[in-house]
Design a protein around this motif. Structure first.
Motif, mmCIF file in Angstrom:
data_model
loop_
_atom_site.group_PDB
_atom_site.id
_atom_site.type_symbol
_atom_site.label_atom_id
_atom_site.label_comp_id
_atom_site.label_asym_id
_atom_site.label_seq_id
_atom_site.Cartn_x
_atom_site.Cartn_y
_atom_site.Cartn_z
ATOM 1 N N ILE A 43 -2.092 -13.949 6.931
ATOM 2 C CA ILE A 43 -1.586 -12.597 6.813
ATOM 3 C C ILE A 43 -0.326 -12.370 7.638
ATOM 4 N N GLN A 44 -0.201 -13.051 8.789
ATOM 5 C CA GLN A 44 0.961 -12.809 9.646
ATOM 6 C C GLN A 44 2.267 -13.209 8.963
ATOM 7 N N ASP A 45 2.183 -14.075 7.965
ATOM 8 C CA ASP A 45 3.392 -14.483 7.241
ATOM 9 C C ASP A 45 3.871 -13.406 6.276
ATOM 10 N N TYR A 46 3.027 -12.399 6.033
ATOM 11 C CA TYR A 46 3.370 -11.381 5.041
ATOM 12 C C TYR A 46 3.572 -9.983 5.640
ATOM 13 N N LEU A 47 3.364 -9.855 6.931
ATOM 14 C CA LEU A 47 3.593 -8.564 7.581
ATOM 15 C C LEU A 47 5.085 -8.293 7.682
ATOM 16 N N THR A 48 5.476 -7.039 7.538
ATOM 17 C CA THR A 48 6.893 -6.691 7.566
ATOM 18 C C THR A 48 7.089 -5.276 8.077
ATOM 19 N N GLN A 49 8.276 -5.016 8.602
ATOM 20 C CA GLN A 49 8.669 -3.671 9.007
ATOM 21 C C GLN A 49 9.778 -3.149 8.107
ATOM 22 N N ASP A 50 10.089 -3.906 7.079
ATOM 23 C CA ASP A 50 11.139 -3.522 6.138
ATOM 24 C C ASP A 50 10.714 -2.315 5.304
ATOM 25 N N LYS A 51 11.693 -1.533 4.882
ATOM 26 C CA LYS A 51 11.410 -0.338 4.083
ATOM 27 C C LYS A 51 10.749 -0.678 2.753
ATOM 28 N N LYS A 66 -8.620 12.240 8.409
ATOM 29 C CA LYS A 66 -9.177 13.580 8.578
ATOM 30 C C LYS A 66 -10.009 13.919 7.361
ATOM 31 N N ASN A 67 -11.235 14.359 7.611
ATOM 32 C CA ASN A 67 -12.146 14.694 6.518
ATOM 33 C C ASN A 67 -12.251 13.555 5.506
ATOM 34 N N SER A 68 -12.324 12.325 6.031
ATOM 35 C CA SER A 68 -12.493 11.116 5.217
ATOM 36 C C SER A 68 -11.312 10.856 4.286
ATOM 37 N N VAL A 69 -10.115 11.274 4.711
ATOM 38 C CA VAL A 69 -8.888 11.006 3.959
ATOM 39 C C VAL A 69 -7.949 10.198 4.851
ATOM 40 N N ILE A 70 -7.436 9.078 4.325
ATOM 41 C CA ILE A 70 -6.502 8.225 5.063
ATOM 42 C C ILE A 70 -5.070 8.605 4.683
ATOM 43 N N TYR A 71 -4.289 9.009 5.687
ATOM 44 C CA TYR A 71 -2.930 9.490 5.458
ATOM 45 C C TYR A 71 -1.848 8.488 5.857
ATOM 46 N N GLN A 72 -2.155 7.561 6.755
ATOM 47 C CA GLN A 72 -1.127 6.648 7.243
ATOM 48 C C GLN A 72 -1.737 5.326 7.687
ATOM 49 N N VAL A 73 -0.882 4.316 7.782
ATOM 50 C CA VAL A 73 -1.316 2.989 8.210
ATOM 51 C C VAL A 73 -0.399 2.495 9.321
ATOM 52 N N GLU A 74 -0.844 1.468 10.020
ATOM 53 C CA GLU A 74 -0.056 0.921 11.119
ATOM 54 C C GLU A 74 0.805 -0.264 10.691
ATOM 55 N N GLU A 75 0.435 -0.925 9.599
ATOM 56 C CA GLU A 75 1.168 -2.122 9.184
ATOM 57 C C GLU A 75 1.512 -2.083 7.694
ATOM 58 N N LYS A 76 2.511 -2.903 7.340
ATOM 59 C CA LYS A 76 2.907 -3.063 5.944
ATOM 60 C C LYS A 76 3.023 -4.551 5.637
ATOM 61 N N ILE A 77 2.857 -4.890 4.363
ATOM 62 C CA ILE A 77 3.049 -6.275 3.939
ATOM 63 C C ILE A 77 4.198 -6.328 2.938
ATOM 64 N N THR A 78 4.737 -7.519 2.763
ATOM 65 C CA THR A 78 5.857 -7.709 1.856
ATOM 66 C C THR A 78 5.408 -7.513 0.406
ATOM 67 N N PRO A 79 6.368 -7.204 -0.497
ATOM 68 C CA PRO A 79 6.005 -7.102 -1.924
ATOM 69 C C PRO A 79 5.341 -8.375 -2.438
ATOM 70 N N ASN A 80 5.772 -9.542 -1.929
ATOM 71 C CA ASN A 80 5.146 -10.811 -2.333
ATOM 72 C C ASN A 80 3.688 -10.860 -1.872
ATOM 73 N N GLY A 81 3.441 -10.383 -0.645
ATOM 74 C CA GLY A 81 2.077 -10.337 -0.140
ATOM 75 C C GLY A 81 1.210 -9.380 -0.947
#
Length: 220
Positions: A43-51, A66-81
């Motif tokens: 997975i570390q090969d596919y993590l990215t901070q790119d837009k 909030k109220n069992s709804v996920i609004y945001q995440v801490e990490e992103k992966i590449t389109p290839n990932g």
């Protein structure tokens, strides 16, 4: 699959539904299809901070829900990932199968899920989504998961365990009424929680002001 249908009448019911037919109790598999998430590896090969990165939805991201709804995440992966993972869309329901297993969340974002999640699909003809979310997070369902997974070395649940659990089912109109009631209470609880956090911050500020030592400078 057990085709037997158990009939029951809930202890609490809105007046307009008192004379309606009983509720049904059927296996999860009769109503909902599960698709498991997947992870590109390593997975570390596919993590990215790119837009161009795709939201990478993990169990840890539920801490900001909030109220069992996920609004945001801490990490992103590449389109290839993302091509090697399971795509999910805003509005879909995902169920944790590891760690805090059994908890279900609604997505307020698009993204990808790893194999610690199931995504729930093909239930729309049977369930009003807000009702289903409340039902899946109820003690009734959580206790079933724990009982069915008892004896496992790792604290997780398989698709078979989820499929073998049983769901309450009634007409969509009654589901909507119940969901509206419970959702209103959730909003009230959230509002009071936010007020409480604001008061805590205010108190902390006052304490720092009251107990801060003030140094006076004397001019000669």
């Amino acid at each position: 699959m057990n085709n037997q249908i158990n009939k029951l009448i809930p202890e609490l019911r809105f007046p307009e539904f008192v004379n309606n037919r009983e509720w049904d109790l059927k296996e999860f598999s009769e109503f909902i299809k599960l698709d498991r998430g997947s992870s590109p590896r390593p997975i570390q090969d596919y993590l990215t901070q790119d837009k161009s990165g795709v939201n990478w939805i993990k169990i840890g991201d539920t801490k900001n829900s909030k109220n069992s709804v996920i609004y945001q995440v801490e990490e992103k992966i590449t389109p290839n990932g993302a091509e090697k993972s399971r795509r999910v869309e805003k509005g879909e329901l995902i169920l944790a199968n590891s760690m805090s297993f059994g908890k279900t969340y609604e997505l307020a974002i698009d993204g990808c899920i790893y194999d610690g999640w199931f995504v729930l699909r093909k239930y729309e003809n049977h369930f009003h989504k807000p009702f289903l979310l409340q039902l899946l997070n109820s003690d009734f369902m959580q206790n079933q998961y724990k009982k069915l997974s008892a004896g496992g070395i790792v604290q997780n649940i398989s698709s078979d365990i989820v499929y073998n659990s049983k769901l309450f089912y009634t007409k969509i109109e009654e589901q909507q009424k119940i969901a509206n009631c419970l959702s209103s209470l959730d909003e009230l609880l959230t509002a009071h929680t936010d007020k409480l956090e604001t008061l805590k911050i205010y108190k902390k500020g006052l304490m720092q002001t009251f107990f801060r030592k003030k140094v006076k400078k004397h001019l000669n």
